[in-house]
Design a protein around this motif. Structure first.
Motif, PDB file in Angstrom:
ATOM      1  N   LEU A 147      -8.560   5.718   2.950  1.00 15.07           N
ATOM      2  CA  LEU A 147      -7.937   4.507   2.407  1.00 15.07           C
ATOM      3  C   LEU A 147      -8.974   3.425   2.135  1.00 15.07           C
ATOM      4  CD1 LEU A 147      -4.756   4.284   4.678  1.00 15.07           C
ATOM      5  CD2 LEU A 147      -4.861   5.069   2.299  1.00 15.07           C
TER       6      LEU A 147
ATOM      7  N   SER B 295       3.395  10.674   2.647  1.00 17.78           N
ATOM      8  CA  SER B 295       3.960   9.672   1.747  1.00 17.78           C
ATOM      9  C   SER B 295       4.449   8.502   2.593  1.00 17.78           C
ATOM     10  CB  SER B 295       5.114  10.249   0.926  1.00 17.78           C
ATOM     11  OG  SER B 295       4.661  11.252   0.032  1.00 17.78           O
TER      12      SER B 295
ATOM     13  N   LEU C 190       0.870  -1.172   0.000  1.00 19.62           N
ATOM     14  CA  LEU C 190       0.000   0.000   0.000  1.00 19.62           C
ATOM     15  C   LEU C 190       0.905   1.219   0.000  1.00 19.62           C
ATOM     16  CD1 LEU C 190      -2.836   1.258   0.212  1.00 19.62           C
ATOM     17  CD2 LEU C 190      -2.556   1.248   2.685  1.00 19.62           C
ATOM     18  N   ARG C 191       0.822   2.001  -1.080  1.00 15.55           N
ATOM     19  CA  ARG C 191       1.717   3.141  -1.248  1.00 15.55           C
ATOM     20  C   ARG C 191       0.904   4.426  -1.404  1.00 15.55           C
ATOM     21  NH1 ARG C 191       6.820   2.640  -2.586  1.00 15.55           N
ATOM     22  NH2 ARG C 191       6.426   0.568  -3.510  1.00 15.55           N
ATOM     23  N   ALA C 192       1.259   5.426  -0.620  1.00 14.36           N
ATOM     24  CA  ALA C 192       0.631   6.746  -0.712  1.00 14.36           C
ATOM     25  C   ALA C 192       1.702   7.774  -1.041  1.00 14.36           C
ATOM     26  CB  ALA C 192      -0.054   7.103   0.602  1.00 14.36           C
ATOM     27  N   THR C 193       1.374   8.699  -1.940  1.00 13.04           N
ATOM     28  CA  THR C 193       2.323   9.708  -2.378  1.00 13.04           C
ATOM     29  C   THR C 193       1.667  11.082  -2.340  1.00 13.04           C
ATOM     30  OG1 THR C 193       3.333   8.088  -3.881  1.00 13.04           O
ATOM     31  CG2 THR C 193       3.882  10.410  -4.231  1.00 13.04           C
TER      32      THR C 193
ATOM     33  N   HIS D 131      -2.309  10.647  -4.219  1.00 15.76           N
ATOM     34  CA  HIS D 131      -2.943   9.372  -4.568  1.00 15.76           C
ATOM     35  C   HIS D 131      -2.366   8.247  -3.716  1.00 15.76           C
ATOM     36  CE1 HIS D 131       0.747   9.245  -7.041  1.00 15.76           C
ATOM     37  NE2 HIS D 131       0.644   7.942  -6.940  1.00 15.76           N
ATOM     38  N   PHE D 132      -3.094   7.129  -3.708  1.00 13.61           N
ATOM     39  CA  PHE D 132      -2.628   5.930  -3.037  1.00 13.61           C
ATOM     40  C   PHE D 132      -3.116   4.737  -3.846  1.00 13.61           C
ATOM     41  CE2 PHE D 132      -6.842   6.593  -1.332  1.00 13.61           C
ATOM     42  CZ  PHE D 132      -7.377   5.330  -1.249  1.00 13.61           C
TER      43      PHE D 132
ATOM     44  N   PHE E 202      -0.091  12.560  -0.272  1.00 12.55           N
ATOM     45  CA  PHE E 202      -1.491  12.240  -0.015  1.00 12.55           C
ATOM     46  C   PHE E 202      -2.045  13.131   1.087  1.00 12.55           C
ATOM     47  CE2 PHE E 202      -4.405   9.466   2.476  1.00 12.55           C
ATOM     48  CZ  PHE E 202      -5.392   9.290   1.526  1.00 12.55           C
TER      49      PHE E 202
END
Length: 211
Positions: free
Chosen positions: A57, A31, A12-15, A67-68, A17
């Motif tokens: 999420l 992030s 699970l990757r958030a950037t 985004h994630f 966010f």
């Protein structure tokens, strides 16, 4: 994958966010990345966006920016997450077992049986009791049992130890540790300590109140 791992290798990757409610940003420019077998603990005082981050999420609240994504997930495999909020959402006039059977039907009976799940969370002897008679701690245990009757790799937990005694806290630790050993991911907002047997599996993200 390890012998016990049952989920595909997911991240699970958030950037960059950001999330919030009513047009107000609560958590900004986050992030992070959580890989299978690991847990991210969300820390911080009330009002810093921990619950809102989990809701975002879970797809219940729209992100405000950034985004994630759950990388490695196959849409054909069906839903990938469980959201366990701070409200237990129990139907008081159904029995303890009927509540869990209902959730297994709605979410897919892909895990252990409802009876086995109740034994696991310490409610086996209360399966025929109307759920409205449960104490706050017992109601929390019933909510947590939903995680076991339907297998999903990502758990989003909002104050999972709320209303639980010392034994209940130990139960939450065992449930999380077992899920991580199977290759699952956990993101939990909590004010309580959750000490897992393998500290290297735990990350912490501390949110701060915006001025």
């Amino acid at each position: 994958m390890t012998e016990r791992q049952v989920y595909p290798e997911l991240t699970l990757r958030a950037t960059a966010f950001s999330c919030g409610r009513g047009g107000m940003v609560l958590a900004d420019a986050l992030s992070f990345a959580v890989t299978g077998g690991n847990c991210l603990l969300l820390r911080g005082p009330n009002g810093t966006g921990k619950s809102t981050l989990l809701l975002t999420l879970a797809g219940i609240v729209a992100p405000m920016s950034g985004h994630f994504a759950l990388e490695g997930a196959d849409a054909d495999d069906g839903p990938h997450l469980h959201y366990c909020g701070h409200r237990n959402a129990i139907k008081a006039r159904l029995s303890v077992l009927e509540n869990l059977q209902l959730w297994a039907t709605l979410n897919g009976a892909t895990g252990i049986t409802p009876s086995e799940a109740l034994e696991t969370v310490g409610l086996g002897d209360l399966s025929m009791l109307d759920a409205g008679y449960l104490s706050a701690g017992q109601s929390r245990r019933l909510a947590l049992a939903r995680l076991l009757v339907s297998e999903r790799p990502l758990w989003l937990l909002d104050e999972p130890t709320a209303a639980l005694d010392t034994e209940g806290h130990a139960l939450v630790t065992r449930l999380i540790d077992g899920h991580l050993q199977r290759g699952g991911l956990v993101i939990a907002a909590t004010h309580d300590d959750i000490t897992l047997p393998h500290p290297n599996r735990v990350q912490t993200l501390t949110l701060v109140r915006k001025s």
